[in-house]
Design a protein around this motif. Structure first.
Motif, PDB file in Angstrom:
ATOM      1  N   LEU A 483       0.847  -1.194   0.000  1.00 17.91           N
ATOM      2  CA  LEU A 483       0.000   0.000   0.000  1.00 17.91           C
ATOM      3  C   LEU A 483       0.877   1.236   0.000  1.00 17.91           C
ATOM      4  O   LEU A 483       1.888   1.286   0.707  1.00 17.91           O
ATOM      5  N   SER A 484       0.478   2.244  -0.790  1.00 18.31           N
ATOM      6  CA  SER A 484       1.214   3.508  -0.794  1.00 18.31           C
ATOM      7  C   SER A 484       0.232   4.641  -1.069  1.00 18.31           C
ATOM      8  O   SER A 484      -0.559   4.576  -2.017  1.00 18.31           O
ATOM      9  N   ILE A 485       0.269   5.665  -0.235  1.00 15.49           N
ATOM     10  CA  ILE A 485      -0.580   6.844  -0.378  1.00 15.49           C
ATOM     11  C   ILE A 485       0.323   8.066  -0.453  1.00 15.49           C
ATOM     12  O   ILE A 485       1.140   8.303   0.437  1.00 15.49           O
ATOM     13  N   GLN A 496      -6.965  15.222   6.391  1.00 12.64           N
ATOM     14  CA  GLN A 496      -6.962  13.811   6.757  1.00 12.64           C
ATOM     15  C   GLN A 496      -7.683  12.970   5.710  1.00 12.64           C
ATOM     16  O   GLN A 496      -8.700  13.380   5.151  1.00 12.64           O
ATOM     17  N   THR A 497      -7.131  11.796   5.439  1.00 15.36           N
ATOM     18  CA  THR A 497      -7.808  10.804   4.621  1.00 15.36           C
ATOM     19  C   THR A 497      -7.986   9.539   5.446  1.00 15.36           C
ATOM     20  O   THR A 497      -7.120   9.183   6.263  1.00 15.36           O
ATOM     21  N   HIS A 498      -9.111   8.898   5.265  1.00 16.38           N
ATOM     22  CA  HIS A 498      -9.437   7.716   6.064  1.00 16.38           C
ATOM     23  C   HIS A 498      -8.871   6.473   5.389  1.00 16.38           C
ATOM     24  O   HIS A 498      -9.210   6.170   4.235  1.00 16.38           O
ATOM     25  N   VAL A 499      -8.026   5.752   6.083  1.00  7.46           N
ATOM     26  CA  VAL A 499      -7.496   4.475   5.594  1.00  7.46           C
ATOM     27  C   VAL A 499      -8.313   3.382   6.257  1.00  7.46           C
ATOM     28  O   VAL A 499      -8.143   3.067   7.446  1.00  7.46           O
ATOM     29  N   ASP A 500      -9.218   2.808   5.492  1.00  4.56           N
ATOM     30  CA  ASP A 500     -10.170   1.819   6.012  1.00  4.56           C
ATOM     31  C   ASP A 500     -10.023   0.544   5.196  1.00  4.56           C
ATOM     32  O   ASP A 500     -10.635   0.389   4.134  1.00  4.56           O
ATOM     33  N   LEU A 501      -9.198  -0.365   5.680  1.00  3.31           N
ATOM     34  CA  LEU A 501      -8.898  -1.595   4.943  1.00  3.31           C
ATOM     35  C   LEU A 501      -8.362  -2.638   5.911  1.00  3.31           C
ATOM     36  O   LEU A 501      -8.230  -2.385   7.110  1.00  3.31           O
ATOM     37  N   ALA A 502      -8.070  -3.793   5.375  1.00  8.22           N
ATOM     38  CA  ALA A 502      -7.446  -4.851   6.180  1.00  8.22           C
ATOM     39  C   ALA A 502      -6.380  -5.535   5.343  1.00  8.22           C
ATOM     40  O   ALA A 502      -6.470  -5.573   4.107  1.00  8.22           O
ATOM     41  N   VAL A 503      -5.366  -6.045   6.008  1.00 10.03           N
ATOM     42  CA  VAL A 503      -4.308  -6.818   5.350  1.00 10.03           C
ATOM     43  C   VAL A 503      -4.427  -8.263   5.815  1.00 10.03           C
ATOM     44  O   VAL A 503      -4.399  -8.546   7.026  1.00 10.03           O
ATOM     45  N   LEU A 504      -4.597  -9.179   4.862  1.00 11.74           N
ATOM     46  CA  LEU A 504      -4.727 -10.605   5.153  1.00 11.74           C
ATOM     47  C   LEU A 504      -3.357 -11.270   5.077  1.00 11.74           C
ATOM     48  O   LEU A 504      -2.616 -11.081   4.105  1.00 11.74           O
ATOM     49  N   LEU A 505      -3.033 -12.060   6.091  1.00 15.17           N
ATOM     50  CA  LEU A 505      -1.823 -12.881   6.104  1.00 15.17           C
ATOM     51  C   LEU A 505      -2.229 -14.330   6.373  1.00 15.17           C
ATOM     52  O   LEU A 505      -3.204 -14.589   7.088  1.00 15.17           O
ATOM     53  N   GLY A 513       0.937 -11.173   1.935  1.00 19.88           N
ATOM     54  CA  GLY A 513      -0.194 -10.356   2.306  1.00 19.88           C
ATOM     55  C   GLY A 513      -1.017  -9.856   1.138  1.00 19.88           C
ATOM     56  O   GLY A 513      -0.553  -9.784  -0.008  1.00 19.88           O
ATOM     57  N   GLU A 514      -2.256  -9.503   1.441  1.00 18.34           N
ATOM     58  CA  GLU A 514      -3.198  -9.000   0.457  1.00 18.34           C
ATOM     59  C   GLU A 514      -4.095  -7.969   1.124  1.00 18.34           C
ATOM     60  O   GLU A 514      -4.563  -8.178   2.252  1.00 18.34           O
ATOM     61  N   VAL A 515      -4.335  -6.839   0.456  1.00 17.04           N
ATOM     62  CA  VAL A 515      -5.241  -5.815   0.973  1.00 17.04           C
ATOM     63  C   VAL A 515      -6.674  -6.238   0.660  1.00 17.04           C
ATOM     64  O   VAL A 515      -7.008  -6.513  -0.494  1.00 17.04           O
ATOM     65  N   VAL A 516      -7.513  -6.311   1.690  1.00 16.43           N
ATOM     66  CA  VAL A 516      -8.909  -6.719   1.531  1.00 16.43           C
ATOM     67  C   VAL A 516      -9.815  -5.709   2.224  1.00 16.43           C
ATOM     68  O   VAL A 516      -9.371  -4.893   3.033  1.00 16.43           O
ATOM     69  N   ASP A 517     -11.094  -5.796   1.926  1.00 13.72           N
ATOM     70  CA  ASP A 517     -12.081  -4.963   2.594  1.00 13.72           C
ATOM     71  C   ASP A 517     -12.280  -5.459   4.022  1.00 13.72           C
ATOM     72  O   ASP A 517     -12.284  -6.671   4.268  1.00 13.72           O
ATOM     73  N   PRO A 518     -12.446  -4.550   5.001  1.00  9.21           N
ATOM     74  CA  PRO A 518     -12.677  -5.007   6.384  1.00  9.21           C
ATOM     75  C   PRO A 518     -13.871  -5.945   6.511  1.00  9.21           C
ATOM     76  O   PRO A 518     -13.915  -6.793   7.405  1.00  9.21           O
TER      77      PRO A 518
END
Length: 568
Positions: A483-485, A496-505, A513-518
């Motif tokens: 992830l990079s912002i 401010q920006t809202h970082v609303d996500l989850a990382v699956l391991l 890892g993979e970025v997924v929706d919460p």
């Protein structure tokens, strides 16, 4: 007799009249009644007795408080029952509030205020007469809050002449006893602003002095983005609450089309919330006796005027304003927050010229990534939640739900640029007993907020703060950026920006890892982990959650949930 008093009326759930607007300064009238002083409300002084007055009613044996304009309208009627009344200046008729029965000549000796119905009212009277003398006279100086000197002055309310002893406050102070700092020159929203309006309101001036309404400063926002507001929106005190009022149809007694008076002149000379109490408002604050609307919650008015106890139906969302005038060590009101442990940093407060104000103003010059009028918003705020699936499919142990401090020290400055999470690497046991570790590195620098997954993690004790480990927060063998912002270079442009996500391991050997929706966190049952077990306080405490013997990990999957706000 006391020449000037401050009358303060609170709010009562038993009474529906807008009594708080009786609050304010009252000045003695040279014309007495029943050999006792008469006090007239100062607000709206250019229009004579535009507000209320305090006087003694001999037939009732009480001091009474009367809304002059309401009494005038009633006395002009044809009601035969009012024949005993001599007019709107008769304190025995049409009054709203009354004291206990008393024969006192001194109004400050009143011990109880009641509604005319007999219900008790939360109210009080304070004499404003200060003690004349120099600063060498400690009692005289104390009477003006050690922030001004006492002077005798003569003022006029319409054609009536009043004498009073008032405090001449030092620069940076105001109030009948110089008890308030300010007035603040600019109010800026702490977070979200009123929808459709700008971010800040500026102090209004009249005749080169701060404009006061019911003894509090008034603020204005010129040309709001809301198309319904007109050319301005103003914050005006009504004696107990601050209201956001707009140009169109708000002040029913003011007609800007006639060009006779500016809004400043009208508020200074004519306005009184008792007389003009039906003016519309879009937002209203909680009740407050403070000197400014800073830190007083506002909510939207959903039904216009309501009873004094409920002020109508209000929205749920709260809006908070902060005073932008920082203290540089010699002047100012509030304080700039530094990066180190949320401490005050006077060096961040600088003086700058402003075309909107009569003199230079102090403003915070925040460190990179810190935003808000007082630099109070840190570069990264929020929570990181850890969900560990172990033992049974879809059964998870969870921590971090109440820990707001995990990312506190990740500020992107002074080597505080890389945060390991969790502080103790997660251990997976793959095929053929292969042991794999996974750990996230949250990286913050001037240009980006990034998230890395690494197999080279190590235990990083909580007391170590952030870790500038190049392996954990950089792309190289054994790590991956997922992830990079991008961030802006200019702090004043950041938000401010809202970082609303989850990382699956998981325990797949080459899976980084993979970025997924919460919403995709696959936990059907959850049990809480004590925070000290997963916050890095002690090594191996987190591993024991899913590997009690420290010999065989039954960790199947893990989700790191981001609920963060990052300045960019």
């Amino acid at each position: 007799a006391c020449k000037s008093v401050t009358f303060t009326v609170g709010e009562s759930t038993m009474i529906e009249l807008p009594l708080r607007s009786f609050s304010g300064t009252y000045i003695i009238n040279e014309t007495d009644h029943e050999k006792r002083a008469v006090y007239v409300q100062e607000q709206g002084r250019e229009q004579g007795s535009r507000g209320a007055y305090l006087a003694y009613c001999a037939s009732a044996g009480r001091w009474t408080l009367t809304n002059y304009w309401w009494a005038r309208e009633e006395s002009d009627g044809d009601d035969d029952d009012d024949d005993h009344c001599t007019g709107p200046w008769d304190p025995c008729c049409y009054y709203d509030l009354q004291s206990e029965r008393t024969k006192t000549y001194d109004i400050t000796e009143i011990s109880e205020i009641q509604h005319y119905s007999g219900s008790s009212v939360d109210a009080g009277i304070k004499c404003n007469d200060c003690k004349e003398g120099s600063r060498d006279d400690s009692l005289a100086w104390a009477s003006c809050g050690w922030a001004g000197v006492c002077n005798a002055t003569t003022e006029f309310l319409g054609e009536r002449e009043f004498e009073k002893k008032t405090c001449d406050c030092d620069p940076g102070h105001f109030g009948d006893s110089c008890q308030f700092k300010g007035p603040c020159t600019e109010m800026i929203f702490q977070d979200d602003e009123f929808p459709g309006y700008g971010k800040s309101f500026h102090l209004l001036y009249y005749e080169d002095k701060p404009l006061m309404v019911h003894d509090r400063p008034a603020y204005i926002l010129r040309n709001p983005s809301s198309t319904s507001a007109g050319e301005f929106a103003a914050l005006v005190f009504d004696g107990g609450r601050w209201r956001l009022v707009i140009e169109h149809d708000s002040f029913h007694e003011w007609d800007p089309t006639k060009g006779e008076k500016t809004i400043e002149k009208y508020l200074a000379e004519d306005f009184n919330a008792l007389r003009d109490g039906e003016y519309d408002y879009e937002y209203i604050s909680e009740y407050s006796n403070e000197g400014s609307p800073a830190n007083v919650p506002f909510r939207a008015s959903l039904s216009g005027q309501g009873s004094d106890s409920s002020v109508g139906k209000l929205g749920d969302e709260e809006f908070i304003l902060l005073c932008a005038d920082c203290d540089n060590g010699t002047s100012g009101i509030t304080y700039c927050q530094g990066s180190w442990d949320d401490s005050i940093d006077d060096n961040l407060c600088i003086s700058e010229n402003s075309a909107l104000h009569k003199s230079p103003v102090n403003r915070c010059n925040c460190e990179h990534g810190f935003i808000g009028p007082l630099c109070q918003t840190r570069p990264v705020e929020g929570k990181l939640l850890l969900h560990l699936e172990h033992g049974t499919a879809n059964a998870c142990s969870v921590c971090g739900e109440k820990n707001m401090w995990t990312v506190w020290e990740l500020i992107g400055l002074y080597n505080n640029t890389c945060l390991p999470f969790p502080r103790e690497p997660l251990i997976f046991e793959g095929a053929n007993g292969t042991i794999m570790s996974r750990q996230l590195g949250l990286n913050l620098n001037e240009t980006h907020f990034s998230v890395f997954v690494s197999n080279n993690g190590r235990f990083s004790p909580k007391d170590n703060g952030t870790d500038s480990n190049d392996v954990l927060c950089s792309v190289q063998e054994g790590s991956k950026e997922i992830l990079s912002i991008k961030r802006r270079n200019a702090t004043k442009l950041m938000e401010q920006t809202h970082v609303d996500l989850a990382v699956l391991l998981n325990k797949t050997k080459d899976f980084f890892g993979e970025v997924v929706d919460p919403g995709g966190i696959d936990c059907f049952t959850r049990s809480s982990i004590n925070e000290h077990e997963c916050d890095g306080s002690k090594e191996d405490t987190l591993r024991k959650v899913y590997d009690p013997s420290l010999k065989k990990s039954d960790l199947m999957r893990a989700w790191i949930q981001f609920d963060l706000k990052v300045t960019q």
